[in-house]
Design a protein around this motif. Structure first.
Motif, PDB file in Angstrom:
ATOM      1  N   PHE A 101      -1.070   9.359   5.675  1.00 15.47           N
ATOM      2  CA  PHE A 101      -2.224   8.796   4.985  1.00 15.47           C
ATOM      3  C   PHE A 101      -1.828   7.475   4.335  1.00 15.47           C
ATOM      4  O   PHE A 101      -0.740   7.340   3.773  1.00 15.47           O
ATOM      5  CB  PHE A 101      -2.737   9.750   3.899  1.00 15.47           C
ATOM      6  CG  PHE A 101      -3.224  11.059   4.431  1.00 15.47           C
ATOM      7  CD1 PHE A 101      -4.514  11.197   4.899  1.00 15.47           C
ATOM      8  CD2 PHE A 101      -2.383  12.162   4.473  1.00 15.47           C
ATOM      9  CE1 PHE A 101      -4.961  12.404   5.386  1.00 15.47           C
ATOM     10  CE2 PHE A 101      -2.822  13.372   4.961  1.00 15.47           C
ATOM     11  CZ  PHE A 101      -4.122  13.489   5.425  1.00 15.47           C
ATOM     12  N   ARG A 102      -2.736   6.522   4.394  1.00 13.03           N
ATOM     13  CA  ARG A 102      -2.571   5.249   3.710  1.00 13.03           C
ATOM     14  C   ARG A 102      -3.545   5.224   2.551  1.00 13.03           C
ATOM     15  O   ARG A 102      -4.754   5.307   2.728  1.00 13.03           O
ATOM     16  CB  ARG A 102      -2.830   4.086   4.664  1.00 13.03           C
ATOM     17  CG  ARG A 102      -2.612   2.718   4.041  1.00 13.03           C
ATOM     18  CD  ARG A 102      -2.818   1.585   5.038  1.00 13.03           C
ATOM     19  NE  ARG A 102      -4.193   1.527   5.518  1.00 13.03           N
ATOM     20  CZ  ARG A 102      -4.584   1.884   6.734  1.00 13.03           C
ATOM     21  NH1 ARG A 102      -3.697   2.363   7.600  1.00 13.03           N
ATOM     22  NH2 ARG A 102      -5.842   1.789   7.109  1.00 13.03           N
ATOM     23  N   VAL A 103      -3.014   5.103   1.328  1.00 13.22           N
ATOM     24  CA  VAL A 103      -3.836   5.172   0.125  1.00 13.22           C
ATOM     25  C   VAL A 103      -3.896   3.777  -0.483  1.00 13.22           C
ATOM     26  O   VAL A 103      -2.907   3.304  -1.073  1.00 13.22           O
ATOM     27  CB  VAL A 103      -3.258   6.173  -0.893  1.00 13.22           C
ATOM     28  CG1 VAL A 103      -4.214   6.344  -2.064  1.00 13.22           C
ATOM     29  CG2 VAL A 103      -2.998   7.520  -0.217  1.00 13.22           C
ATOM     30  N   VAL A 122      -6.569  13.721  -1.022  1.00 12.98           N
ATOM     31  CA  VAL A 122      -5.361  13.203  -1.656  1.00 12.98           C
ATOM     32  C   VAL A 122      -5.725  12.728  -3.058  1.00 12.98           C
ATOM     33  O   VAL A 122      -6.701  11.981  -3.232  1.00 12.98           O
ATOM     34  CB  VAL A 122      -4.746  12.049  -0.845  1.00 12.98           C
ATOM     35  CG1 VAL A 122      -3.480  11.522  -1.526  1.00 12.98           C
ATOM     36  CG2 VAL A 122      -4.436  12.513   0.572  1.00 12.98           C
ATOM     37  N   GLU A 123      -4.933  13.138  -4.041  1.00  7.49           N
ATOM     38  CA  GLU A 123      -5.185  12.774  -5.438  1.00  7.49           C
ATOM     39  C   GLU A 123      -3.989  11.997  -5.982  1.00  7.49           C
ATOM     40  O   GLU A 123      -2.849  12.447  -5.872  1.00  7.49           O
ATOM     41  CB  GLU A 123      -5.434  14.028  -6.273  1.00  7.49           C
ATOM     42  CG  GLU A 123      -5.755  13.752  -7.730  1.00  7.49           C
ATOM     43  CD  GLU A 123      -5.883  15.036  -8.526  1.00  7.49           C
ATOM     44  OE1 GLU A 123      -7.018  15.531  -8.677  1.00  7.49           O
ATOM     45  OE2 GLU A 123      -4.842  15.551  -8.996  1.00  7.49           O
ATOM     46  N   VAL A 124      -4.260  10.823  -6.582  1.00  5.48           N
ATOM     47  CA  VAL A 124      -3.220   9.967  -7.158  1.00  5.48           C
ATOM     48  C   VAL A 124      -3.530   9.780  -8.638  1.00  5.48           C
ATOM     49  O   VAL A 124      -4.635   9.347  -9.005  1.00  5.48           O
ATOM     50  CB  VAL A 124      -3.155   8.601  -6.449  1.00  5.48           C
ATOM     51  CG1 VAL A 124      -2.040   7.752  -7.058  1.00  5.48           C
ATOM     52  CG2 VAL A 124      -2.931   8.792  -4.953  1.00  5.48           C
ATOM     53  N   TYR A 127      -7.367   8.930  -8.973  1.00  7.07           N
ATOM     54  CA  TYR A 127      -7.969   8.418  -7.739  1.00  7.07           C
ATOM     55  C   TYR A 127      -7.919   9.514  -6.684  1.00  7.07           C
ATOM     56  O   TYR A 127      -6.866  10.098  -6.439  1.00  7.07           O
ATOM     57  CB  TYR A 127      -7.209   7.180  -7.269  1.00  7.07           C
ATOM     58  CG  TYR A 127      -7.673   6.638  -5.937  1.00  7.07           C
ATOM     59  CD1 TYR A 127      -8.838   5.895  -5.838  1.00  7.07           C
ATOM     60  CD2 TYR A 127      -6.930   6.865  -4.779  1.00  7.07           C
ATOM     61  CE1 TYR A 127      -9.265   5.401  -4.619  1.00  7.07           C
ATOM     62  CE2 TYR A 127      -7.344   6.361  -3.553  1.00  7.07           C
ATOM     63  CZ  TYR A 127      -8.509   5.631  -3.486  1.00  7.07           C
ATOM     64  OH  TYR A 127      -8.933   5.144  -2.278  1.00  7.07           O
ATOM     65  N   THR A 128      -9.074   9.830  -6.092  1.00 11.44           N
ATOM     66  CA  THR A 128      -9.161  10.886  -5.088  1.00 11.44           C
ATOM     67  C   THR A 128      -9.663  10.307  -3.785  1.00 11.44           C
ATOM     68  O   THR A 128     -10.695   9.621  -3.754  1.00 11.44           O
ATOM     69  CB  THR A 128     -10.090  12.018  -5.556  1.00 11.44           C
ATOM     70  OG1 THR A 128      -9.620  12.534  -6.808  1.00 11.44           O
ATOM     71  CG2 THR A 128     -10.115  13.140  -4.542  1.00 11.44           C
ATOM     72  N   LEU A 129      -8.944  10.581  -2.713  1.00 13.22           N
ATOM     73  CA  LEU A 129      -9.305  10.112  -1.376  1.00 13.22           C
ATOM     74  C   LEU A 129      -9.593  11.315  -0.489  1.00 13.22           C
ATOM     75  O   LEU A 129      -8.739  12.182  -0.312  1.00 13.22           O
ATOM     76  CB  LEU A 129      -8.158   9.279  -0.785  1.00 13.22           C
ATOM     77  CG  LEU A 129      -8.322   8.812   0.669  1.00 13.22           C
ATOM     78  CD1 LEU A 129      -9.454   7.801   0.770  1.00 13.22           C
ATOM     79  CD2 LEU A 129      -7.022   8.219   1.196  1.00 13.22           C
ATOM     80  N   GLU A 170       0.841  -1.195   0.000  1.00 15.42           N
ATOM     81  CA  GLU A 170       0.000   0.000   0.000  1.00 15.42           C
ATOM     82  C   GLU A 170       0.879   1.249   0.000  1.00 15.42           C
ATOM     83  O   GLU A 170       2.000   1.244   0.514  1.00 15.42           O
ATOM     84  CB  GLU A 170      -0.925   0.015   1.211  1.00 15.42           C
ATOM     85  CG  GLU A 170      -1.995  -1.065   1.168  1.00 15.42           C
ATOM     86  CD  GLU A 170      -2.964  -0.959   2.336  1.00 15.42           C
ATOM     87  OE1 GLU A 170      -4.154  -1.194   2.133  1.00 15.42           O
ATOM     88  OE2 GLU A 170      -2.507  -0.633   3.453  1.00 15.42           O
ATOM     89  N   VAL A 213       1.334  12.131  -6.993  1.00 12.27           N
ATOM     90  CA  VAL A 213       0.472  12.381  -5.834  1.00 12.27           C
ATOM     91  C   VAL A 213       0.524  13.863  -5.474  1.00 12.27           C
ATOM     92  O   VAL A 213       1.584  14.494  -5.532  1.00 12.27           O
ATOM     93  CB  VAL A 213       0.924  11.540  -4.623  1.00 12.27           C
ATOM     94  CG1 VAL A 213      -0.025  11.738  -3.449  1.00 12.27           C
ATOM     95  CG2 VAL A 213       0.996  10.061  -5.007  1.00 12.27           C
TER      96      VAL A 213
END
Length: 391
Positions: free
Chosen positions: A261-263, A226-228, A237-239, A206, A274
């Motif tokens: 943060f764990r994404v 958070v955006e990946v 991917y947005t968290l 992760e 990121v």
């Protein structure tokens, strides 16, 4: 003494209530006197008054007040009241007195005092006056010119801090436009600075991200996003989280002041870019609408070979150009084989019967001359032979 006075007033009310039908009705209190209004700072309005004249000495006076729209009612023993209000419209306060906290208990008539809006054409005042706190360090205010304001108007902004708000006024020094007022609570319209990404790494399959909050803010007062961006799958991917979601004890080193943060679901064998941003939450502030700008991006994972990429960029155009040239040559040759050129009959007949130029005539005359000379020569030879024979 005040408690004794209240007890006496209560005893008097009980005597009046228990006197039967012959008891006189409760006495109505006289109105307050000398009600006045003033403005402090930019938008702090203060009303003051004096106790009513001829009030019952056994009455413990209370004052009830409310604004002209009958909102924000207040009952208190103080002879003053203040309110912070944007003075763009007329505002009035009504004040009355009575001997108890029950407003229906024979109150006095109401006395009203108003404060007028500033002078000037309302259409000349600025509109959409808004102010934003940037990282709790400085405030930026914007507005639009009034409809009847001159295009060359020079605006000046005045502000005043108090315990809970910032009072703002915009006007011009020439006095040609009407002043405009605005009150900004210290806990609203706050936009933090972008956070900072300190480190990215994979652990147990992760992605983990260590970041740092903007100055002047703690994690409990912020919400995160958070955006990946994955380069191979081209997915974004947005968290969105309300607080950090991994335990600092899992990692080594001093992580004081660091958020973690764990994404999940991020491919570790591809390039991932990121970035993150924050906004205030309603746990500490009145609104949660203003996101910060995105932090500088940080990448992790395998990167594509730039040499191979550049080589492909150079080779592909050359291959395409060569293929186009070969195709054009092939098509031209194929066209000649399939559709051979047809002679022009007109050109043939023109050469046979048409007008001839000087060069053609010269060569033809020369041929005729040669033929004539040859024939004469042969004829002469024959004559000479005949003469010799006859002799």
């Amino acid at each position: 003494m005040e408690l004794l006075a209240r007890l006496c007033a209560l005893w008097a009310l009980l005597l009046c209530a228990g006197g039967g039908g012959d008891a006189a009705p409760a006495e109505t209190q006289p109105p307050v006197t000398n009600l006045s209004v003033s403005v402090e700072n930019l938008c702090t309005v203060i009303w003051t008054w004096n106790p009513p004249e001829g009030a019952n000495p056994n009455c413990s006076l209370w004052y009830f007040s409310h604004f002209g729209n009958k909102q924000d009612k207040k009952i208190a023993p103080e002879t003053h009241r203040s309110k912070e209000v944007a003075l763009n419209e007329r505002i009035c306060l009504q004040v009355g007195s009575q001997c108890s906290t029950n407003e229906s208990d024979n109150p006095s008539i109401l006395v009203e005092k108003c404060i007028s809006p500033p002078e000037g054409d309302p259409e000349s005042a600025v509109t959409e006056l808004q102010c934003v706190w940037h990282n709790l360090s400085y405030m930026k205010c914007t507005w639009l010119p009034g409809r009847n304001a001159s295009p060359d108007t020079n605006y000046t902004l005045y502000y005043c801090f108090d315990q809970h708000n910032v009072q703002v006024m915009v006007k011009d020094n020439a006095g040609k436009i009407r002043p405009s007022f605005h009150i900004v609570p210290l806990t609203s319209r706050v936009q933090p600075d972008p956070p900072h990404i300190k480190r990215l790494f994979f652990q147990h399959g992760e992605l983990y991200m260590l970041g740092k909050n903007p100055q002047n803010f703690t994690s409990t007062c912020l919400s995160y996003q958070v955006e990946v961006n994955n380069s191979q799958t081209e997915t974004l991917y947005t968290l969105s989280v309300e607080e950090p979601i991994c335990n600092h004890s899992e990692f080594e080193g001093n992580l004081e002041g660091t958020v973690c943060f764990r994404v999940p679901g991020v491919l570790h064998d591809t390039l991932n870019t990121v970035r993150m941003r924050v906004k205030t939450n309603k746990l500490c502030y009145e609104d949660d609408k203003l996101w910060s700008n995105w932090s500088p991006a940080m990448s992790i994972g395998k990167k594509t070979n730039p040499t191979l990429y550049i080589t492909m960029l150079l080779i592909i155009p050359i291959i395409v150009a060569g293929a186009i040239i070969v195709l054009l040559l092939y098509l031209k040759r194929l066209k000649i084989i399939i559709f051979p050129p047809i002679p022009d009959p007109g050109k043939i007949f023109k050469e046979m019967f048409g007008d001839q130029n000087d060069d053609t005539l010269h060569w033809k005359k020369y041929d005729i001359y040669e033929k004539q000379i040859k024939e004469e020569t042969d004829s002469v030879v024959l004559i000479e032979n005949l003469k010799r024979t006859s002799q």
